[in-house]
Design a protein around this motif. Structure first.
Motif, PDB file in Angstrom:
ATOM      1  N   HIS B  50      14.856  37.795  10.065  1.00 30.51           N
ATOM      2  CA  HIS B  50      13.993  36.597  10.020  1.00 30.51           C
ATOM      3  C   HIS B  50      13.375  36.073  11.400  1.00 30.51           C
ATOM      4  O   HIS B  50      12.558  35.412  11.494  1.00 30.51           O
ATOM      5  CB  HIS B  50      14.702  35.322   9.168  1.00 30.51           C
ATOM      6  CG  HIS B  50      15.809  35.085   9.736  1.00 30.51           C
ATOM      7  ND1 HIS B  50      16.888  35.677   9.883  1.00 30.51           N
ATOM      8  CD2 HIS B  50      16.173  33.874  10.445  1.00 30.51           C
ATOM      9  CE1 HIS B  50      17.662  35.167  10.556  1.00 30.51           C
ATOM     10  NE2 HIS B  50      17.447  33.845  10.918  1.00 30.51           N
ATOM     11  N   THR B  52      12.644  38.728  13.521  1.00 28.36           N
ATOM     12  CA  THR B  52      11.904  39.564  14.221  1.00 28.36           C
ATOM     13  C   THR B  52      10.512  39.181  13.813  1.00 28.36           C
ATOM     14  O   THR B  52      10.108  38.493  13.066  1.00 28.36           O
ATOM     15  CB  THR B  52      12.281  40.967  13.478  1.00 28.36           C
ATOM     16  OG1 THR B  52      11.885  41.050  12.303  1.00 28.36           O
ATOM     17  CG2 THR B  52      13.488  41.318  13.628  1.00 28.36           C
ATOM     18  N   GLU B  53       9.457  39.735  14.669  1.00 31.29           N
ATOM     19  CA  GLU B  53       8.186  39.415  14.607  1.00 31.29           C
ATOM     20  C   GLU B  53       7.444  40.090  13.328  1.00 31.29           C
ATOM     21  O   GLU B  53       6.844  39.387  12.697  1.00 31.29           O
ATOM     22  CB  GLU B  53       7.455  40.107  15.863  1.00 31.29           C
ATOM     23  CG  GLU B  53       5.783  40.012  15.913  1.00 31.29           C
ATOM     24  CD  GLU B  53       5.583  38.142  16.163  1.00 31.29           C
ATOM     25  OE1 GLU B  53       6.489  37.958  16.344  1.00 31.29           O
ATOM     26  OE2 GLU B  53       4.441  38.087  15.769  1.00 31.29           O
ATOM     27  N   GLU B  54       7.879  41.395  13.031  1.00 32.29           N
ATOM     28  CA  GLU B  54       7.377  41.818  11.795  1.00 32.29           C
ATOM     29  C   GLU B  54       7.673  41.213  10.423  1.00 32.29           C
ATOM     30  O   GLU B  54       6.838  40.904   9.593  1.00 32.29           O
ATOM     31  CB  GLU B  54       7.769  43.462  11.906  1.00 32.29           C
ATOM     32  CG  GLU B  54       7.129  43.974  10.636  1.00 32.29           C
ATOM     33  CD  GLU B  54       7.357  45.581  10.548  1.00 32.29           C
ATOM     34  OE1 GLU B  54       8.114  46.207  11.507  1.00 32.29           O
ATOM     35  OE2 GLU B  54       6.546  46.139   9.770  1.00 32.29           O
ATOM     36  N   ARG B  56       9.091  38.210   9.882  1.00 31.18           N
ATOM     37  CA  ARG B  56       9.156  36.744   9.729  1.00 31.18           C
ATOM     38  C   ARG B  56       8.313  36.235   8.523  1.00 31.18           C
ATOM     39  O   ARG B  56       7.457  37.046   8.315  1.00 31.18           O
ATOM     40  CB  ARG B  56       8.514  36.097  10.977  1.00 31.18           C
ATOM     41  CG  ARG B  56       9.092  34.903  11.799  1.00 31.18           C
ATOM     42  CD  ARG B  56       8.397  34.590  13.091  1.00 31.18           C
ATOM     43  NE  ARG B  56       6.973  34.511  12.928  1.00 31.18           N
ATOM     44  CZ  ARG B  56       6.143  34.573  13.656  1.00 31.18           C
ATOM     45  NH1 ARG B  56       6.558  34.791  15.162  1.00 31.18           N
ATOM     46  NH2 ARG B  56       4.860  34.434  13.643  1.00 31.18           N
ATOM     47  N   GLU B  57       9.069  35.299   7.960  1.00 33.18           N
ATOM     48  CA  GLU B  57       8.296  34.920   6.463  1.00 33.18           C
ATOM     49  C   GLU B  57       6.929  34.960   6.756  1.00 33.18           C
ATOM     50  O   GLU B  57       6.370  35.382   5.653  1.00 33.18           O
ATOM     51  CB  GLU B  57       9.096  33.769   6.234  1.00 33.18           C
ATOM     52  CG  GLU B  57       8.478  33.643   4.558  1.00 33.18           C
ATOM     53  CD  GLU B  57       9.531  32.591   3.705  1.00 33.18           C
ATOM     54  OE1 GLU B  57      10.502  32.120   4.367  1.00 33.18           O
ATOM     55  OE2 GLU B  57       9.248  32.425   2.701  1.00 33.18           O
ATOM     56  N   ASP B  58       6.259  34.391   7.591  1.00 39.23           N
ATOM     57  CA  ASP B  58       4.830  34.101   7.350  1.00 39.23           C
ATOM     58  C   ASP B  58       4.015  35.328   8.017  1.00 39.23           C
ATOM     59  O   ASP B  58       2.832  35.489   7.771  1.00 39.23           O
ATOM     60  CB  ASP B  58       4.474  32.898   8.315  1.00 39.23           C
ATOM     61  CG  ASP B  58       4.866  32.687   9.650  1.00 39.23           C
ATOM     62  OD1 ASP B  58       5.718  33.764   9.925  1.00 39.23           O
ATOM     63  OD2 ASP B  58       4.735  31.816  10.617  1.00 39.23           O
ATOM     64  N   ASN B  59       4.653  36.371   8.388  1.00 43.49           N
ATOM     65  CA  ASN B  59       3.972  37.647   8.807  1.00 43.49           C
ATOM     66  C   ASN B  59       4.085  38.770   7.403  1.00 43.49           C
ATOM     67  O   ASN B  59       3.563  39.803   7.669  1.00 43.49           O
ATOM     68  CB  ASN B  59       4.492  38.366   9.705  1.00 43.49           C
ATOM     69  CG  ASN B  59       3.969  37.488  11.045  1.00 43.49           C
ATOM     70  OD1 ASN B  59       3.039  36.572  10.900  1.00 43.49           O
ATOM     71  ND2 ASN B  59       4.582  38.012  12.368  1.00 43.49           N
ATOM     72  N   LEU B  60       4.890  38.092   6.483  1.00 42.08           N
ATOM     73  CA  LEU B  60       4.875  39.124   5.362  1.00 42.08           C
ATOM     74  C   LEU B  60       3.743  39.273   4.274  1.00 42.08           C
ATOM     75  O   LEU B  60       2.897  38.126   4.389  1.00 42.08           O
ATOM     76  CB  LEU B  60       6.400  38.702   4.412  1.00 42.08           C
ATOM     77  CG  LEU B  60       7.540  38.671   5.251  1.00 42.08           C
ATOM     78  CD1 LEU B  60       8.678  38.311   4.278  1.00 42.08           C
ATOM     79  CD2 LEU B  60       7.750  40.300   5.701  1.00 42.08           C
ATOM     80  N   THR B  63      -1.939  43.135   4.244  1.00 43.18           N
ATOM     81  CA  THR B  63      -3.175  42.876   5.155  1.00 43.18           C
ATOM     82  C   THR B  63      -3.903  44.318   4.873  1.00 43.18           C
ATOM     83  O   THR B  63      -3.408  45.309   4.925  1.00 43.18           O
ATOM     84  CB  THR B  63      -2.621  42.986   6.744  1.00 43.18           C
ATOM     85  OG1 THR B  63      -1.360  43.573   6.761  1.00 43.18           O
ATOM     86  CG2 THR B  63      -2.591  41.467   6.956  1.00 43.18           C
ATOM     87  N   ARG B  65      -6.101  46.828   7.023  1.00 41.11           N
ATOM     88  CA  ARG B  65      -6.390  47.152   8.388  1.00 41.11           C
ATOM     89  C   ARG B  65      -7.945  47.605   8.674  1.00 41.11           C
ATOM     90  O   ARG B  65      -8.586  47.730   7.593  1.00 41.11           O
ATOM     91  CB  ARG B  65      -5.328  48.444   8.584  1.00 41.11           C
ATOM     92  CG  ARG B  65      -3.868  47.852   8.723  1.00 41.11           C
ATOM     93  CD  ARG B  65      -3.043  48.823   9.031  1.00 41.11           C
ATOM     94  NE  ARG B  65      -2.656  49.759   8.027  1.00 41.11           N
ATOM     95  CZ  ARG B  65      -1.419  50.778   8.118  1.00 41.11           C
ATOM     96  NH1 ARG B  65      -0.740  50.491   9.185  1.00 41.11           N
ATOM     97  NH2 ARG B  65      -1.336  51.530   7.271  1.00 41.11           N
ATOM     98  N   THR B  73       4.057  44.448   3.863  1.00 41.26           N
ATOM     99  CA  THR B  73       5.361  44.011   4.471  1.00 41.26           C
ATOM    100  C   THR B  73       6.127  43.281   3.587  1.00 41.26           C
ATOM    101  O   THR B  73       5.612  42.260   3.265  1.00 41.26           O
ATOM    102  CB  THR B  73       5.064  43.422   5.829  1.00 41.26           C
ATOM    103  OG1 THR B  73       4.210  44.414   6.448  1.00 41.26           O
ATOM    104  CG2 THR B  73       6.386  43.695   6.755  1.00 41.26           C
TER     105      THR B  73
END
Lengths: 539, 174
Positions: B50, B52-54, B56-60, B63, B65, B73
């Motif tokens: 949780h 890590t950058e990749e 982290r909850e708000d990056n899941l 997306t 490209r 993710t």
């Protein structure tokens, strides 16, 4: 006249542990299908404990005890010499039995609900792992006995072809030694220390790769006794000859050489091995179909010889001329039918890309139940029916009951596994206590679930009949018609064999090279990439 | 040996069977990219997932490209998938990246080839294209043509393993 001692007591002790455990495991199987179909109250913990115990008993206890017991009896009978070191054999037996107790107690006490493939980083009570190691260690008493007996026979009969049953048994003892290394290392150096708190984390990728090392040759270790019976016992009972002694030897050698390096196919869907190694394993996996295709050909040809000698003519007349009333012959015919179906499913699993469609769905247990319960166990039944009169001196209690039992088992396994294949194609996940998923999915599964529960009942009846028949044989009054375990003569007797077909040195060397190729880098990489370990977890 | 021609014929049959099957595997692998997951090995510290950058909850989540392909993710954990609800377009090249903070899990989206193990310490990567015509046969169809399909955890992960499933909404090709 023979001056060797038949190891009847030794073999019977092994067989009774195997079949006693088998009966317990079959009952657990029934519990699972009933619970999963929600015909009895859902109790998730009970279900997962049952899966663990069912798998451990079937895969490790039934098989290892049966195979070692059969090995002793086959070795003594085919070489016509006593078991080399009987105290060592009993010590091995006692060690294995102690291992079983250490495994079963924590499982039943809900201290080891990690399923039979050990699912690290789930961490069971340490006795579970210690018991597994004892079980493996105890079996080495058998391996040593088999190898010493082989070497001794070779010294007294230089240059002569090994009797085929012993050649195959020794091949299996060697195969088992290779098999043990993977799971042994994983349990001894990773899981046991983790469970004892000596280390606080392990690399799950390494542990799973070591486990995969064991997983394919393990299945061939189970299968070889079934093939021994098909090549050397059934043709004789059917009244015929073994079609080709050489073909049989080649098949056993190929199983030994092709089976260990391909366990990687259990990791097709795992992220810590790359596609190239998986593709290599796919190729190797198809190669291991070769000995089975050879066996199918040779043992059916042997049956044809028997059928024709009994007066069967025409294209298919030999089939009806076979002695279907002989439980051993019937068992082989039914086992081969299920092996064909199971082999087909296996080709799908083995197919690298296609596996994604069925990985961890019900397709997978459908496949291995066909091969394990359908083929291997059916032949273990046959061997037991054949050997019990020889070991006890009493005639089989009831051949009719044996035939009924074999048909029930065949019907039960077919009813269990054919719907499972279909459920796999409908994406039903395997090993779930029940199915609290989207209703539109569950609805299409339901009818097949009920069928599977019926199959479970049939299989339990069959297993009870089997054990009852053997128990009654001990007190049967009629004497056995034949005490000696005799093996089928080949159509063309072999007097001289090329050296590679009469020993294992060359094949062990080839296997070593193949193992380094197949598992060298995939194992080494974990020490090069500095992976992140996982902590121990409960369930 | 007397029956050598028969044995030879059977050997040829075995050889041809294997050639056809292995040929199909190679052909589908290279022509249709039918690979199992894992073209490269990527590690991740599961105990700090949780952070890590990749992952982290708000990056899941999903997306798109710049090249139009889709990146998904996810985290698989006891007992569910995060994010809980996702909309994934059909017919587009898709890369799924999934990791776990705890134990072994599986991730299987029915009607697709997305079927991978999720192993602590490693990132599972699956490349796929979702076939709308296939998925529409099985999932729950909405008025706007989108299809709801379940996501199963198909590997034993604990006593509540069977409760671990999610849903994704597959959007029709625009």
């Amino acid at each position: 006249m023979s001056d060797f001692t038949r190891p009847a007591g030794l073999a019977l002790a092994h067989f009774w542990v195997a079949f006693g455990a088998f009966l317990v495991a079959v009952l657990l199987g029934l519990y699972q299908v009933l619970e999963r179909a929600e015909l009895i109250p859902v109790w998730a913990e009970g279900y997962y404990i049952a899966v663990t115990a069912h798998g451990m008993i079937m895969a490790y206890v039934l098989t290892t005890f049966f195979i070692t017991g059969f090995g002793y009896y086959t070795a003594a009978s085919s070489l016509r010499r006593s078991v080399w070191n009987v105290p060592l054999a009993w010590a091995g037996f006692a060690t294995m039995l102690a291992g079983v107790v250490l495994v079963v107690v924590p499982v039943l006490a809900a201290e080891a609900t990690v399923l039979y493939t050990f699912y690290a980083p789930l961490t069971a009570h340490w006795t579970f792992y210690a018991g597994t190691l004892l079980l493996l260690f105890g079996s080495l008493g058998w391996v040593v006995n088999m190898i010493v007996m082989t070497v001794q026979w070779q010294r007294t009969n230089p240059g002569e072809p090994f009797p085929l049953p012993m050649f195959a048994t020794t091949a299996n003892a060697i195969l088992w030694s290779w098999t043990l290394v993977g799971v042994g290392c994983s349990v001894a150096f990773m899981l046991l220390p983790l469970s004892l708190g000596w280390v606080d984390s392990i690399d799950v990728g390494l542990s799973r790769t070591l486990f995969a090392w064991t997983l394919h040759p393990l299945t061939c270790f189970w299968l070889i006794p079934a093939y021994i019976a098909m090549y050397t016992i059934v043709p004789r009972v059917a009244g015929g000859r073994l079609y080709s002694d050489k073909m049989a030897r080649i098949a056993f050698i190929l199983l030994l050489v092709f089976a260990p390096p391909i366990g990687m196919h259990h990791l097709y869907a795992d992220p810590f091995q790359t596609a190239g190694w998986k593709l290599l394993a796919a190729f190797g996996t198809f190669m291991v179909a070769v000995p089975t295709l050879l066996t199918g050909f040779a043992v059916i040809a042997s049956l044809e010889i028997a059928g024709r000698l009994r007066g069967g003519g025409g294209m298919f007349g030999w089939i009806t001329a076979l002695p279907w009333k002989e439980p051993v012959v019937l068992a082989q015919i039914l086992a081969l039918l299920l092996l064909t179906l199971g082999g087909f499913g296996g080709m799908v699993n083995a197919s690298y890309g296609m596996n994604s469609m069925v990985h961890n769905t019900m397709w997978v247990p459908a496949h291995f139940h066909l091969i394990f319960a359908g083929t291997v166990i059916t032949m273990y039944f046959a061997i037991a029916y054949h050997l019990w009169p020889k070991m006890t001196g009493n005639g089989l209690y009831s051949a009719g009951l044996a035939r009924l039992q074999l048909w029930l088992w065949f019907i039960g396994i077919a009813m269990l596994t054919l719907p499972w294949h279909y459920l796999g194609l409908l994406w039903m996940p395997r090993r779930t206590a029940n199915l609290p998923y989207a209703p539109e999915f569950v609805r299409q599964w339901q009818p097949w679930m009920d069928l599977m529960a019926v199959a479970g009942v049939i299989l339990v009846i069959s297993a009870l009949l089997f054990v009852w028949n053997l128990l009654q044989t001990h007190s049967s009054r009629q004497p056995a018609s034949e005490r000696e375990l005799e093996f089928a003569e080949p159509l063309h007797p072999v007097f001289r064999l090329p050296k590679p077909l009469n020993g294992f040195t060359l094949w062990n060397a080839i296997l070593l090279v193949y193992m380094v190729m197949g598992f060298g880098y995939p194992l080494l990489q974990f020490f090069l990439i500095e992976p992140h370990n996982a902590l121990a977890w409960g369930w | 040996m007397q029956d050598a021609p028969l044995e030879k014929r059977w050997t040829v049959i075995i050889g041809s069977m294997l050639a056809v099957m292995l040929g199909s595997i190679l052909y589908t692998a290279f022509a249709y990219h039918a690979y199992p997951p894992g073209t490269t090995v990527e590690t991740v510290d599961s105990t700090r997932l949780h952070l890590t950058e990749e992952f982290r909850e708000d990056n899941l989540g999903v997306t798109t490209r710049p090249d139009g392909s889709v990146l998904v993710t996810m985290v698989a954990h006891r007992y569910g998938f995060t994010p809980k609800h996702m909309e994934i377009p059909a017919g587009k090249p898709l890369t799924l990246r999934v990791a776990t903070p705890d134990v072994l899990h599986g991730l299987h989206i029915p009607g697709t080839n997305i079927n991978t193990m999720v192993v602590p310490g490693y990132i599972s990567v699956v490349n796929a294209v979702i076939d709308y015509d296939e998925i529409v046969k099985h999932g729950e169809l909405d008025d706007d043509g989108s299809v709801m399909v379940p996501v199963f955890c198909n590997e034993f992960c604990g006593l509540n393993h069977h409760f671990m499933w999610g849903e994704v909404l597959i959007l029709p090709e625009s």
